[in-house]
Design a protein around this motif. Structure first.
Motif: not given
Length: 316
Positions: A82-98
């Protein structure tokens, strides 16, 4: 020293690439449990999760001030976070496109060919010992060359699938996407998903997972498909309403399906497993050694940037 959790076993090339930190590699292949999810946020500075590690709003609510500041996802799809919940908690999210694009497109082509030429059914026939030899009307399938393929989601993966279809098999390309794309091959954008489904011989699902695309392919879209048409899903399992697909296949309303993902993965309904006109793969989309190493190194690059205080290369 920063503490890093890698949620699943990975190749040595990946786990040895991190420097300047204390790395814990969890040795289980199953997703993180409810307790492990909360401990990951509470006890580590960054985590490399992957498919099935459900960092939901409820998990973040239970750890309101997480020590963890980065979820460096191993994979391009991140609908388990849950990216929105992560951001609200101060947690960044990354992934591996390409890193996953070509391999996932290859699995789409594998499924298309296996479905069209009844390869799974034929292999089972040979293994059973019941094959009685070649004859002119044996297991007649669909010839892909020159047919029309519909791509649902013309992103990176959708475009590579379309390229393989057009340049490799001379197929006509139609697609459904939120916006028109400037493409390196001829393609027709169709405004309605149902209209696309009704026009094509093969419908390939290549959209991201998440709430916006859940059950995007349901009874209405399946009913619009031609009786000989094939459905291919290499996206996320819940993009296709599995019960509606089973119903359409059992009733013969579509020609067949090729699935690499499932709505309740890893559970695959017995009804699907009983059907001969379905090809079922165990989520092989990126299952090539080079690809998994590239994915891991991309996730490591995100983690290393975090450790070094640098901008995250693949923030979502």
């Amino acid at each position: 020293m920063k503490k890093i959790l890698i949620a699943r076993p990975l190749t040595d090339e990946v786990t040895e690439a991190l420097s300047g930190c204390d790395v814990t590699v969890r040795q289980e292949t199953a997703p993180l449990s409810a307790d492990e999810l909360r401990a990951a946020l509470r006890d580590y500075d960054a985590v490399m999760p992957t498919l099935g590690d459900a960092f939901s709003a409820e998990v973040f609510a239970d750890v309101p001030q997480p020590r963890c500041k980065l979820l460096a996802n191993f994979g391009v799809g991140y609908n388990h976070i849950d990216v929105n919940a992560a951001r609200a908690a101060g947690v960044a999210v990354t992934n591996t496109p390409g890193a996953v694009t070509d391999a996932t497109a290859d699995i789409a082509m594998t499924l298309m060919l296996m479905c069209a030429r009844r390869a799974g059914e034929g292999e089972r026939l040979v293994r059973s010992g019941a094959w009685e030899g070649w004859h002119p009307t044996q297991m007649l399938g669909l010839h892909l060359s020159g047919k029309r393929v519909g791509i649902v989601g013309m992103g990176r993966i959708g475009q590579v699938i379309a390229q393989r279809c057009h340049f490799g098999f001379g197929m006509d390309i139609s697609y459904f996407n939120r916006s028109a794309k400037d493409l390196a091959f001829p393609a027709t954008r169709v405004e309605s998903l149902e209209e696309l489904a009704g026009k094509v011989d093969v419908l390939v699902v290549a959209v991201p997972g998440g709430a916006e695309t859940r059950h995007l392919i349901g009874a209405t879209v399946l009913a619009a498909m031609q009786p000989h048409a094939l459905l291919i899903n290499i996206a996320r399992g819940d993009v296709v309403e599995e019960a509606a697909l089973i119903d359409a296949l059992q009733a013969g309303r579509i020609g067949g399906a090729g699935l690499d993902v499932y709505e309740f993965e890893p559970k695959v309904p017995q009804a699907l497993r009983d059907l001969d006109n379905v090809v079922l793969l165990p989520h092989l989309g990126t299952a090539a050694l080079e690809v998994r190493v590239d994915m891991g190194l991309m996730a490591v690059a995100n983690l290393q940037a975090f450790l070094d205080g640098q901008p995250l290369p693949n923030a979502v």
